[in-house]
Enzyme design. Structure first.
Site, PDB file in Angstrom:
ATOM      1  N   SER A 151     -40.045  49.703  11.774  1.00 31.37           N
ATOM      2  CA  SER A 151     -39.996  49.113  10.434  1.00 31.37           C
ATOM      3  C   SER A 151     -38.681  49.510   9.754  1.00 31.37           C
ATOM      4  O   SER A 151     -37.617  49.248  10.298  1.00 31.37           O
ATOM      5  CB  SER A 151     -41.249  49.546   9.654  1.00 31.37           C
ATOM      6  OG  SER A 151     -41.390  48.802   8.489  1.00 31.37           O
ATOM      7  N   HIS A 211     -41.304  43.291  10.949  1.00 30.86           N
ATOM      8  CA  HIS A 211     -42.489  42.577  10.436  1.00 30.86           C
ATOM      9  C   HIS A 211     -42.123  41.087  10.324  1.00 30.86           C
ATOM     10  O   HIS A 211     -42.486  40.420   9.361  1.00 30.86           O
ATOM     11  CB  HIS A 211     -42.911  43.094   9.050  1.00 30.86           C
ATOM     12  CG  HIS A 211     -43.197  44.554   8.986  1.00 30.86           C
ATOM     13  ND1 HIS A 211     -44.402  45.100   9.392  1.00 30.86           N
ATOM     14  CD2 HIS A 211     -42.434  45.595   8.557  1.00 30.86           C
ATOM     15  CE1 HIS A 211     -44.356  46.425   9.203  1.00 30.86           C
ATOM     16  NE2 HIS A 211     -43.177  46.738   8.705  1.00 30.86           N
ATOM     17  N   GLU A 254     -44.332  42.485  14.508  1.00 26.16           N
ATOM     18  CA  GLU A 254     -45.071  43.746  14.531  1.00 26.16           C
ATOM     19  C   GLU A 254     -45.538  44.071  15.951  1.00 26.16           C
ATOM     20  O   GLU A 254     -45.754  43.179  16.763  1.00 26.16           O
ATOM     21  CB  GLU A 254     -46.259  43.661  13.571  1.00 26.16           C
ATOM     22  CG  GLU A 254     -45.770  43.577  12.129  1.00 26.16           C
ATOM     23  CD  GLU A 254     -46.883  43.523  11.099  1.00 26.16           C
ATOM     24  OE1 GLU A 254     -48.062  43.425  11.480  1.00 26.16           O
ATOM     25  OE2 GLU A 254     -46.556  43.578   9.896  1.00 26.16           O
TER      26      GLU A 254
END
Lengths: 296, 296
Positions: free
Chosen positions: A151, A199, A226
């Site tokens: 992330s 994401h 993801e």
């Protein structure tokens, strides 16, 4: 400010880990929400651990991006411990000073794998960018150890990263590519000539990526879904890991109206070259071509 | 099963509306969540009304996609009425039979603009595809009147539409392009050689579109953001309207592993040509090239 897991600290003869022999270690940006269930097909973390030395691995987790860094650090400590790592330490940085002090640098000096957690990208920039911790991460990667980030931790691995304009899908009007929706700042520089977003499909971030990309057509845009990662090795190729897809946009031949638009206006970007790659696929970052399907 | 707004029904001399002179009327797919506030910059609905004849417009709203069709129909009746349409009727279809009966066909025969609401795409297919209502919509469009559709109503305008695999962002694992995540069925056929998806950036639907696209490289993929539409005119060009961006993927030169993958596996699609276009931009559907930026 560092925590160490001294009980297992001495058990790994780091110098003999085979990846030390590489001139530069692998870099592994992960799209967030990686599968952490033991015994499932948690391919991404398993591959990270393998590259870090498997049962001989000494992992340093950097949870600085998170506002609950203690908690995130402990979680990963538990996960990597249960997966069989020899040692897992958590590097805690609460202020910039911590990132320049020996405890942090010593931990990194003994690591065979470095894992940067998710959270707020601006925390990574404000607390770590330009510190000795960053330099140590670069140096250790140059020496051959793997550096992974998930992330926010994925985005900071590159020389250029996006901050702001979260472009989270579902917020109508934020998802289209608009001038000024994101700022670009300097990341850790383990990867060159690319912007990594994460994401990616889940949050509908094509617009956000393109808004940065429009003004920087020389960069390669890489969108990670993801539970999906790319492993970038010494050969300059990336390989897709995990359960989702990786979106790659090559803008070298594209044209945009970025410099004619005002902040907040929707951008036009034409003639980009689009690739989406499933697990196991490889892409040559130098030629900007996928390894042909029949060779993959 | 049709409702009509008889109070204003006789006021519009339909035959004299200038758009009747076109050989084929405009088609306007809208990405959903179009701005419905009066007095704001609700460009999409204003343009629809203008093309339907402005104050002389007789709009027929088809809310069949919605499970609360009565309510949706009334809402649009109110909106178009307040915007100044001469007449607004709602075509109600509760079973397939209704779509083959004179009340529905008569309404459409007098329309100067047809507007298909959003909702469930499978309701549009099961209640309207192949009915006389569909044929009448085709015929009226061929005669020159505008047909617009929003969300599900946008997708059904084309010859090919996606059903299933909503690909709503935020549901991890559903957003990557996977084989079998959507089915393709026949739409109304007002547009050829394209697949239209909507809520595109907002719901992170690149994966969903590519999953259909992978097996159909001859089709053009068009992703419409919310409150964003394309007006497709007789000249074979589309023009972007509204507040978001339109994503166009040309797959004529692309390669995928669709036919080698099993259902549920993530797909690889390489060498697609990507365009994102902001409001006011035009794209030639025949040449599959944008109208050059300096001419737009």
């Amino acid at each position: 400010m560092s925590k160490s897991d001294d009980g297992t600290r001495l058990s790994a003869p780091v110098a003999s880990a085979p990846i030390r022999r590489l001139r530069q270690g692998p870099v592994m940006p992960i799209g967030g929400a990686e599968d952490k269930e033991l015994g499932s097909e948690g391919e991404v973390l398993e591959r990270f651990l393998e590259l870090a030395g498997g049962s001989a691995a000494r992992i340093v987790v950097i949870p600085t991006a998170s506002r609950v860094a203690d908690e995130v650090g402990s979680d990963y400590q538990k996960i990597f411990g249960e997966m069989g790592a020899s040692g897992v330490d958590v590097l805690q940085v609460e202020e910039r000073l911590d990132a320049n002090e020996p405890p942090a640098l010593d931990l990194l000096g003994e690591a065979t794998g470095i894992y940067i957690s998710g959270g707020d990208q601006s925390r990574l920039v404000s607390l770590l960018a330009g510190t000795k911790t960053m330099e140590m991460i670069r140096m250790r990667n140059a020496e051959g150890i793997i550096v992974a980030g998930t992330s926010a931790g994925a985005s900071i691995l590159s020389s250029h990263m996006l901050v702001g304009g979260s472009g989270r899908a579902g917020q109508s009007g934020t998802a289209s590519a608009k001038k000024g929706m994101v700022d670009m700042v300097a990341g850790f520089g383990l990867l060159q000539d690319m912007i990594i977003d994460q994401h990616f499909s889940q949050r509908g971030r094509m617009g956000r990526l393109l808004s940065a990309f429009a003004a920087n057509p020389g960069l390669l845009g890489i969108g990670l879904d993801e539970d999906t990662a790319v492993e970038i090795g010494q050969d300059g190729c990336l390989e897709v890991l995990g359960s989702g897809m990786v979106t790659i946009i090559d803008g070298r031949n594209s044209t945009s109206d970025y410099f004619e638009r005002e902040d907040g206006e929707v951008l036009t970007v034409i003639d980009s070259h689009l690739f989406v790659l499933g697990p196991g696929r490889r892409f040559d970052l130098d030629s900007r071509r996928p390894v042909p399907l029949d060779q993959a």
